[in-house]
Design a protein around this motif. Structure first.
Motif, PDB file in Angstrom:
ATOM      1  N   CYS A 122      59.782  40.498  35.269  1.00 44.12           N
ATOM      2  CA  CYS A 122      59.151  39.238  34.846  1.00 44.12           C
ATOM      3  C   CYS A 122      59.467  38.955  33.380  1.00 44.12           C
ATOM      4  CB  CYS A 122      57.630  39.307  35.016  1.00 44.12           C
ATOM      5  SG  CYS A 122      57.080  39.478  36.726  1.00 44.12           S
ATOM      6  N   ASP A 123      59.414  37.678  33.008  1.00 43.48           N
ATOM      7  CA  ASP A 123      59.540  37.313  31.603  1.00 43.48           C
ATOM      8  C   ASP A 123      58.313  37.799  30.837  1.00 43.48           C
ATOM      9  OD1 ASP A 123      61.946  36.030  32.013  1.00 43.48           O
ATOM     10  OD2 ASP A 123      61.012  34.075  32.397  1.00 43.48           O
ATOM     11  N   PHE A 124      58.539  38.174  29.570  1.00 45.50           N
ATOM     12  CA  PHE A 124      57.409  38.579  28.730  1.00 45.50           C
ATOM     13  C   PHE A 124      56.545  37.344  28.448  1.00 45.50           C
ATOM     14  CE2 PHE A 124      55.321  40.257  24.887  1.00 45.50           C
ATOM     15  CZ  PHE A 124      54.985  41.526  25.354  1.00 45.50           C
ATOM     16  N   PRO A 125      55.208  37.468  28.426  1.00 45.53           N
ATOM     17  CA  PRO A 125      54.326  36.304  28.219  1.00 45.53           C
ATOM     18  C   PRO A 125      54.629  35.575  26.910  1.00 45.53           C
ATOM     19  CG  PRO A 125      53.047  38.218  28.896  1.00 45.53           C
ATOM     20  CD  PRO A 125      54.430  38.707  28.611  1.00 45.53           C
ATOM     21  N   GLU A 126      54.547  34.254  26.959  1.00 44.97           N
ATOM     22  CA  GLU A 126      54.736  33.427  25.767  1.00 44.97           C
ATOM     23  C   GLU A 126      53.392  33.139  25.112  1.00 44.97           C
ATOM     24  OE1 GLU A 126      56.809  29.872  26.666  1.00 44.97           O
ATOM     25  OE2 GLU A 126      58.501  30.873  27.655  1.00 44.97           O
ATOM     26  N   VAL A 127      53.414  32.940  23.804  1.00 49.12           N
ATOM     27  CA  VAL A 127      52.201  32.545  23.069  1.00 49.12           C
ATOM     28  C   VAL A 127      52.006  31.043  23.234  1.00 49.12           C
ATOM     29  CG1 VAL A 127      51.112  32.348  20.810  1.00 49.12           C
ATOM     30  CG2 VAL A 127      52.439  34.393  21.381  1.00 49.12           C
ATOM     31  N   GLN A 164      51.501  44.363  41.676  1.00 56.90           N
ATOM     32  CA  GLN A 164      51.699  44.345  43.121  1.00 56.90           C
ATOM     33  C   GLN A 164      50.432  43.877  43.844  1.00 56.90           C
ATOM     34  OE1 GLN A 164      54.577  44.774  44.716  1.00 56.90           O
ATOM     35  NE2 GLN A 164      55.621  45.133  42.749  1.00 56.90           N
ATOM     36  N   ASN A 165      49.272  44.278  43.350  1.00 54.90           N
ATOM     37  CA  ASN A 165      47.997  43.887  43.967  1.00 54.90           C
ATOM     38  C   ASN A 165      47.670  42.415  43.727  1.00 54.90           C
ATOM     39  OD1 ASN A 165      47.382  46.363  45.097  1.00 54.90           O
ATOM     40  ND2 ASN A 165      46.323  47.101  43.270  1.00 54.90           N
ATOM     41  N   LEU A 166      47.851  41.968  42.492  1.00 51.33           N
ATOM     42  CA  LEU A 166      47.397  40.634  42.117  1.00 51.33           C
ATOM     43  C   LEU A 166      48.429  39.529  42.349  1.00 51.33           C
ATOM     44  CD1 LEU A 166      45.472  41.234  38.751  1.00 51.33           C
ATOM     45  CD2 LEU A 166      44.528  40.921  41.032  1.00 51.33           C
ATOM     46  N   VAL A 167      49.692  39.870  42.227  1.00 49.02           N
ATOM     47  CA  VAL A 167      50.728  38.833  42.281  1.00 49.02           C
ATOM     48  C   VAL A 167      51.597  38.937  43.541  1.00 49.02           C
ATOM     49  CG1 VAL A 167      52.695  37.803  41.082  1.00 49.02           C
ATOM     50  CG2 VAL A 167      50.781  38.717  39.758  1.00 49.02           C
ATOM     51  N   LYS A 168      52.268  40.055  43.691  1.00 49.52           N
ATOM     52  CA  LYS A 168      53.244  40.182  44.774  1.00 49.52           C
ATOM     53  C   LYS A 168      52.597  40.108  46.150  1.00 49.52           C
ATOM     54  CE  LYS A 168      57.519  40.643  45.992  1.00 49.52           C
ATOM     55  NZ  LYS A 168      58.429  39.496  45.806  1.00 49.52           N
ATOM     56  N   SER A 169      51.353  40.574  46.248  1.00 52.11           N
ATOM     57  CA  SER A 169      50.679  40.574  47.551  1.00 52.11           C
ATOM     58  C   SER A 169      50.375  39.172  48.052  1.00 52.11           C
ATOM     59  CB  SER A 169      49.376  41.384  47.468  1.00 52.11           C
ATOM     60  OG  SER A 169      48.472  40.755  46.586  1.00 52.11           O
ATOM     61  N   ALA A 174      52.102  41.966  29.344  1.00 52.50           N
ATOM     62  CA  ALA A 174      52.267  42.341  27.934  1.00 52.50           C
ATOM     63  C   ALA A 174      52.216  43.853  27.753  1.00 52.50           C
ATOM     64  CB  ALA A 174      51.183  41.672  27.084  1.00 52.50           C
ATOM     65  N   ALA A 175      51.434  44.532  28.604  1.00 48.55           N
ATOM     66  CA  ALA A 175      51.262  45.985  28.462  1.00 48.55           C
ATOM     67  C   ALA A 175      52.288  46.781  29.257  1.00 48.55           C
ATOM     68  CB  ALA A 175      49.850  46.378  28.908  1.00 48.55           C
ATOM     69  N   THR A 179      44.367  34.862  35.337  1.00 49.87           N
ATOM     70  CA  THR A 179      45.410  34.633  34.332  1.00 49.87           C
ATOM     71  C   THR A 179      45.377  35.696  33.247  1.00 49.87           C
ATOM     72  OG1 THR A 179      45.309  32.249  34.732  1.00 49.87           O
ATOM     73  CG2 THR A 179      46.339  32.960  32.670  1.00 49.87           C
ATOM     74  N   ALA A 180      44.157  36.056  32.810  1.00 46.90           N
ATOM     75  CA  ALA A 180      44.017  37.064  31.761  1.00 46.90           C
ATOM     76  C   ALA A 180      44.530  38.426  32.241  1.00 46.90           C
ATOM     77  CB  ALA A 180      42.558  37.172  31.328  1.00 46.90           C
ATOM     78  N   LEU A 181      44.177  38.809  33.459  1.00 46.97           N
ATOM     79  CA  LEU A 181      44.597  40.112  33.982  1.00 46.97           C
ATOM     80  C   LEU A 181      46.117  40.193  34.142  1.00 46.97           C
ATOM     81  CD1 LEU A 181      41.852  40.707  36.717  1.00 46.97           C
ATOM     82  CD2 LEU A 181      42.112  41.964  34.576  1.00 46.97           C
ATOM     83  N   VAL A 182      46.720  39.144  34.705  1.00 45.42           N
ATOM     84  CA  VAL A 182      48.163  39.150  34.925  1.00 45.42           C
ATOM     85  C   VAL A 182      48.918  39.116  33.595  1.00 45.42           C
ATOM     86  CG1 VAL A 182      50.113  37.873  35.906  1.00 45.42           C
ATOM     87  CG2 VAL A 182      47.984  38.101  37.214  1.00 45.42           C
ATOM     88  N   THR A 183      48.446  38.292  32.662  1.00 45.35           N
ATOM     89  CA  THR A 183      49.123  38.176  31.367  1.00 45.35           C
ATOM     90  C   THR A 183      49.041  39.475  30.573  1.00 45.35           C
ATOM     91  OG1 THR A 183      48.596  35.806  31.310  1.00 45.35           O
ATOM     92  CG2 THR A 183      49.257  36.830  29.232  1.00 45.35           C
TER      93      THR A 183
END
Length: 323
Positions: free
Chosen positions: A68-73, A51-56, A37-38, A29-33
């Motif tokens: 993707c939507d920008f992360p929410e607080v 692509q490695n962590l999600v789409k695959s 954001a970056a 979760t931390a890596l994807v979020t």
């Protein structure tokens, strides 16, 4: 990076217990979020991560991280007390490492006790993290560390002389008679030291003072305005032997890597040509095997990938063999 290192045992736990799943999902979760954001700032690197962590693994996910939507607080995820405690913990760890460096004791060598004087207290949960980070058997919070450290004061001639020239000798005498630890506490809390000389109040700032810190033999300390740590550097034979075990584990892990073994490969460990090292390996057979994924420790001969080591001035020949 600190989270990954601190969670190493959770990642390597056998089976798929809930705690192991929690550790992986927190990191994921931390890596994807962070990647989302970056993304506006480092578009190509974050796209590769996505692509490695999600789409695959999720064909239904948006085609690109930039879609993707920008992360929410999530306000309910914020724990100010934990953040404050971790900031205090990190400060103690940094000072503890500095004290280790001063004492020239490597981090793999266990230390018996570290004393901490501070304006705050940490729970047992955080104390255990400090102990693990600094390889200390016990962290003890104390209100007074006068048993380990004492302070003495002299006037700084170039600043005190021009201000209190005629009283300089009396100031020097008064400073030499002070309770050094109380005076240091006053100086840290108020930023000044007040003296009564012949009915006249003399105010000295830290820049007006030459401060000497004396440490009890066998103890090393580091201090800032709010925290003082004191390391007991007296090493028992048991602590020294445990230090050897940690060094041996590190060397075997290095040999595994140099030999090209896979992370989960089971191995056989060999050692010869040093009776002291061989004895330590026999005494800690199960512990070493568990740490390096070894099925057996063989002494008196070597097979496989061999290397000579100098461990705390003890020369030994070791080898690792894939089973």
């Amino acid at each position: 990076n600190w989270y990954v290192r601190r969670s190493r045992e959770r990642f390597w736990a056998k089976g798929m217990e809930q705690d192991k799943i929690n550790a992986y999902m927190t990191l994921y979760t931390a890596l994807v979020t962070v990647a989302k954001a970056a993304a506006p700032m480092i578009p190509f690197m974050t796209e590769d991560i996505y692509q490695n962590l999600v789409k695959s693994i999720d064909a239904s996910a948006p085609e690109s991280i930039h879609l993707c939507d920008f992360p929410e607080v999530h306000e309910n995820w914020i724990d100010p007390k934990m953040e404050e405690d971790m900031a205090d913990l990190l400060e103690i760890v940094v000072m503890g490492r500095a004290a280790r460096n001063t004492a020239n004791i490597k981090n793999r060598q266990p230390i018996g006790t570290m004393y901490v004087k501070s304006e705050f207290q940490l729970s047992e949960f955080y104390k255990e993290i400090i102990e693990d980070e600094l390889n200390v058997k016990e962290v003890v919070f104390k209100d007074d560390i006068a048993d380990f450290i004492s302070y003495s004061f002299k006037p700084q001639m170039r600043t005190v002389g021009p201000k209190y020239g005629k009283l300089l000798n009396k100031i020097k005498t008064t400073l030499s008679e002070l309770d050094g630890n109380k005076a240091m506490a006053e100086l840290k809390s108020t930023g000044e030291l007040k003296l009564d000389i012949d009915g006249q109040e003399i105010v000295l700032l830290e820049e007006d003072l030459l401060i000497d810190m004396a440490q009890m033999e066998g103890y090393v300390s580091e201090s800032d305005h709010t925290i003082t740590v004191v390391l007991d550097t007296n090493l028992t034979p048991e602590l020294i032997e445990e230090g050897f075990v940690r060094e041996l584990v590190s060397k075997i892990q290095t040999m595994r890597k140099e030999a090209g073994f896979e992370v989960m490969d089971k191995i056989r460990v060999y050692a010869k040509d040093n009776d002291k090292i061989v004895s330590i390996m026999k005494n800690h057979d199960d512990e070493i095997k568990s740490e390096v994924l070894a099925e057996e420790i063989v002494t008196g001969e070597t097979k496989g990938y061999e290397k000579e080591w100098n461990i705390n001035s003890e020369k030994v020949t070791m080898a690792v063999e894939r089973i």
